[in-house]
Enzyme design. Structure first.
Site, PDB file in Angstrom:
ATOM      1  N   VAL A  59     -11.795  -4.972   5.302  1.00  0.00           N
ATOM      2  CA  VAL A  59     -11.937  -4.511   4.101  1.00  0.00           C
ATOM      3  C   VAL A  59     -11.533  -5.868   2.993  1.00  0.00           C
ATOM      4  O   VAL A  59     -11.594  -5.715   2.384  1.00  0.00           O
ATOM      5  CB  VAL A  59     -12.605  -3.483   3.757  1.00  0.00           C
ATOM      6  CG1 VAL A  59     -13.378  -2.782   4.706  1.00  0.00           C
ATOM      7  CG2 VAL A  59     -10.985  -2.097   3.983  1.00  0.00           C
ATOM      8  N   TYR A 167      -2.202   5.469  -5.437  1.00  0.00           N
ATOM      9  CA  TYR A 167      -2.814   5.853  -4.665  1.00  0.00           C
ATOM     10  C   TYR A 167      -3.660   6.237  -5.941  1.00  0.00           C
ATOM     11  O   TYR A 167      -5.667   6.198  -5.769  1.00  0.00           O
ATOM     12  CB  TYR A 167      -3.209   6.211  -4.011  1.00  0.00           C
ATOM     13  CG  TYR A 167      -3.513   6.867  -2.852  1.00  0.00           C
ATOM     14  CD1 TYR A 167      -4.152   6.636  -1.840  1.00  0.00           C
ATOM     15  CD2 TYR A 167      -4.175   8.511  -2.911  1.00  0.00           C
ATOM     16  CE1 TYR A 167      -4.855   7.210  -0.793  1.00  0.00           C
ATOM     17  CE2 TYR A 167      -5.222   8.899  -1.830  1.00  0.00           C
ATOM     18  CZ  TYR A 167      -5.153   8.478  -1.373  1.00  0.00           C
ATOM     19  OH  TYR A 167      -6.706   8.300  -0.624  1.00  0.00           O
TER      20      TYR A 167
END
Length: 261
Positions: A59, A167
């Protein structure tokens, strides 16, 4: 959206964890499903186990995603559903740290930060753009709906802990783009929602020691356990089925609120 064999779906990160549970739930409802996953060791078997199509897709690579869409559509037709579950972390690091051994100052490795943003935020947006463009070619279903998209963020996107800056900011970006995309796509009849999982029992935690997993479970207010992948899948399917569910970011976390560390 009424689910059945005339509906096609794509699930990124679909070979394991939350993605595979969601793909399984969609298949149980009769939906034709394609799994996007770069893990070619487990992907084909994971797809075969539920009667899905496997597409080897990274991806983070536009050409790979484009090829995946082409392959999935050749097998199942144009998708009306996209569930983005691909994501992950490249390890913890403070914004600027100090070595315990030498006292040396250690800035965050920018290349690691960029990779984390690319995997969790940019890759999700890349797949959204590709899926939505395809959905716009379809005739609307009853109620004017053409498609539905579900993203995966994290409670870290709201309460990132020490060492989670990359993150947390990536997942905050996923949360932040949900409503603007819903508004961008409203005239096309395409809905989008985002799930913020708490601490789930996924393959990422499989390597953790039992005492570590027990401590994590104990930190959840109620129920005092890790989340189960089918629970994520159930919410994802409800977001797809319920035509009034749009532009929302929903926590699925047992009421946990993450502490600084």
């Amino acid at each position: 959206m009424e689910l059945g064999p005339d509906i096609a779906a794509i699930v990124t990160g679909g070979a394991s964890g939350l993605g595979h549970a969601t793909a399984s739930a969609l298949r149980a409802a009769g939906v034709k499903v394609a799994l996007f996953d770069k893990n070619e060791e487990i992907g084909p078997d994971a797809a075969a186990a539920i009667g899905a199509t496997y597409c080897a897709v990274d991806v983070m690579d536009q050409a790979s995603v484009d090829a995946g869409f082409a392959s999935a559509r050749a097998a199942n037709g144009q998708e009306r559903i996209l569930v983005n579950c691909a994501g992950g972390s490249f390890g913890p690091h403070k914004t600027v740290a100090r070595s315990k051994e030498t006292g040396a100052i250690e800035p965050y490795p920018i290349d690691k930060y960029i990779k984390t943003i690319e995997l969790n935020l940019i890759a999700s947006f890349r797949c959204i753009v590709g899926a939505a463009a395809g959905m716009m070619t379809l005739e609307p279903l009853a109620g004017g709906e053409r498609g539905a998209i579900v993203n995966t963020a994290s409670v870290a996107g709201e309460e990132g802990q020490m060492g989670q800056v990359a993150y947390a900011s990536a997942k905050a970006g996923v949360i932040g783009m949900t409503l603007p995309i819903a508004r961008d796509l409203m005239s096309e009849g395409i809905r989008i929602n985002t799930i913020l999982p708490g601490i789930f029992d996924t393959p990422l935690l499989a390597r953790a020691k039992p005492q570590v997993k027990a401590a994590l479970a104990a930190s959840v207010p109620f129920p005092k356990r890790l989340g189960a992948a089918p629970e994520y899948a159930a919410l994802a399917v409800e977001m797809i089925r319920n035509g009034y569910f749009n532009g929302e970011d929903v926590r699925l976390d047992g009421a946990i609120r993450m502490q600084p560390r």
